[in-house]
Motif scaffolding. Structure first.
Motif: not given
Length: 461
Positions: A348-357
């Motif tokens: 969810x952070x990667x897809x909705x928050x723009x935090x690329x992990x």
């Protein structure tokens, strides 16, 4: 006259089959099947609809039935064990004539806790306490009692494993508290089956329960658990006793928790916290301090949340570390959290928050050996990971609550007012909560968020 029907029951696991076989198909034991007579349902009980000649003759009861308003309830008032955290889980104390089952893994501290209970019980002048040990010798228990300070003249000790002998000790001593450590080591001579088997455990528990009800002595039973964490023995064991408690704890941590599973005299969702030390076990009335790091330093990758363990709010710190990786499959390490939920939050952070992990290694853990599995900690974990990835710390006076959905929405959590009140009591001044949360206690500033993006904007200031 028709021949009575028979079946065959395994004395080790209780599995029943219609025909005799050499090996039990359920547990694999050889020669453990014993013949049992099947009672026909039509002749088991008389009354309306029973067949001719099947009704039983009435028997005059020994005590007449009384109106509920005239039943004396004074004899069933709970008595304090002297251990406050245990009384909290029991609902105020142990009731005379009740049977309490305390189950836990080997080495978690069950015997140490019960030695503390019998010492406090003897000191409170409530009568003598009898401790029956079937796993250790009397000398071994004496050494532990000396180390923990549980030696007392009104604490009586007997190393016995025969049920009839134990009942004989009770007749001689007349204790008000009986501790049996453990029920799986007791032997009933008139009952078939192996020691610790289903038949033996059921018979011993039934006998001790009958002893408690007829004499009024309170009985504490120690039980073993299986690899899955369930109470070892037949399922009927938990139905026979009045209270079932689970004693839990990580072997790498000194924290121990007594969790109520069943309680006929109080709430069944209470939790008591203890700390296991070299000189004994001590109750912890305020366990939140064990799960919080020193909050003076501002460090990226940390967030504080409030979990509800039963009815008890406890603050816990979630930590995350994000590091560069040259491996094609970066590592994801989890400690104290649900690994499946952590993976979902990272997605969810990667897809909705723009935090690329995708090319980062992510390590997430809790502090102090705390186990956090409820969804109310989702937002705290997400902000901790985002804080570690962007090197932006959260303010040390902030606590975070909220469940995170796959669409990036932040959902409300149950008991938000109690959670925030606990945070305010410990000095926190801000609370990131889901939008729509009701009125919160005074002394703490609410910061409502409705999505992951709004929560990340709080992180960026």
């Amino acid at each position: 006259m028709p021949k009575p029907k028979t079946s065959y029951q395994c004395s080790a696991c209780g599995h029943t089959v219609p025909k005799w076989v050499g090996r039990c198909a359920e547990c694999g034991s050889w020669g453990s099947l014993e013949e049992r007579q099947v009672v026909a349902s039509g002749t088991a009980r008389g009354g309306v609809g029973a067949g001719a000649g099947s009704a039983r003759s009435p028997m005059l009861p020994s005590t007449p039935a009384l109106p509920l308003s005239q039943v004396d309830g004074h004899a069933t008032r709970a008595r304090s064990t002297g251990v406050g955290e245990l009384d909290r889980v029991l609902g105020g104390g142990i009731v005379p004539g009740s049977v309490v089952l305390l189950a836990g893994e080997p080495g978690v501290g069950k015997s140490t806790l019960l030695l503390e209970v019998v010492r406090r019980w003897a000191e409170s002048e409530q009568g003598p306490a009898l401790y029956i040990t079937g796993e250790e010798s009397a000398g071994q228990v004496r050494l532990r009692a000396e180390r923990t300070g549980a030696v007392h003249d009104r604490v009586l000790l007997a190393a016995e494993s025969d049920l009839d002998t134990v009942i004989g000790h009770v007749d001689q001593v007349r204790p008000t508290l009986l501790v049996v450590d453990s029920v799986q080591t007791m032997i009933a001579g008139d009952v078939d089956g192996v020691v610790g088997g289903v038949t033996q455990v059921r018979a011993i528990t039934s006998a001790l329960t009958s002893l408690a009800k007829t004499t009024g002595v309170a009985v504490l039973l120690v039980g073993h658990v299986t690899k899955d964490g369930a109470v070892a023995g037949p399922r009927s064991l938990e139905h026979l006793v009045d209270v079932v408690l689970h004693f839990e704890g990580d072997k790498h941590s000194t924290l121990r928790m007594v969790r109520g599973i069943k309680n006929r005299f109080g709430a069944a969702d209470e939790v008591g916290c203890f700390e296991l030390r070299d000189d004994g076990i001590v109750g912890i009335t305020d366990p939140s301090g064990l799960f919080l790091h020193h909050r003076d330093a501002v460090v990226p990758g940390t967030a504080v949340t409030v979990t509800m363990d039963g009815k008890r709010p406890m603050l816990g710190e979630v930590q995350a570390l994000v590091a560069n990786s040259s491996n094609p499959s970066p590592r994801r390490a989890v400690s104290g959290l649900d690994s499946a939920r952590v993976s979902m939050i990272l997605a969810v952070l990667d897809r909705r928050g723009g935090i690329k992990l995708a090319d980062k290694e992510v390590y997430s853990a809790t502090v102090g050996g705390m186990r956090v599995v409820e969804p109310s900690a989702d937002l705290a974990l997400a902000l901790a990971v985002a804080s570690a990835a962007t090197d932006r710390p959260l303010r040390p006076s902030m606590v975070v609550l909220g469940e995170l959905g796959l669409a990036g929405e932040v959902r409300r959590v149950a008991g938000a007012d109690r959670r925030v009140a606990e945070a305010a009591r410990l000095g926190f001044r801000e609370a990131v909560v889901p939008a729509g949360t009701g009125r919160l206690p005074d002394g703490i500033k609410p910061i409502p968020v409705d999505s992951l993006g709004a929560a990340l904007r709080v992180l960026r200031g």
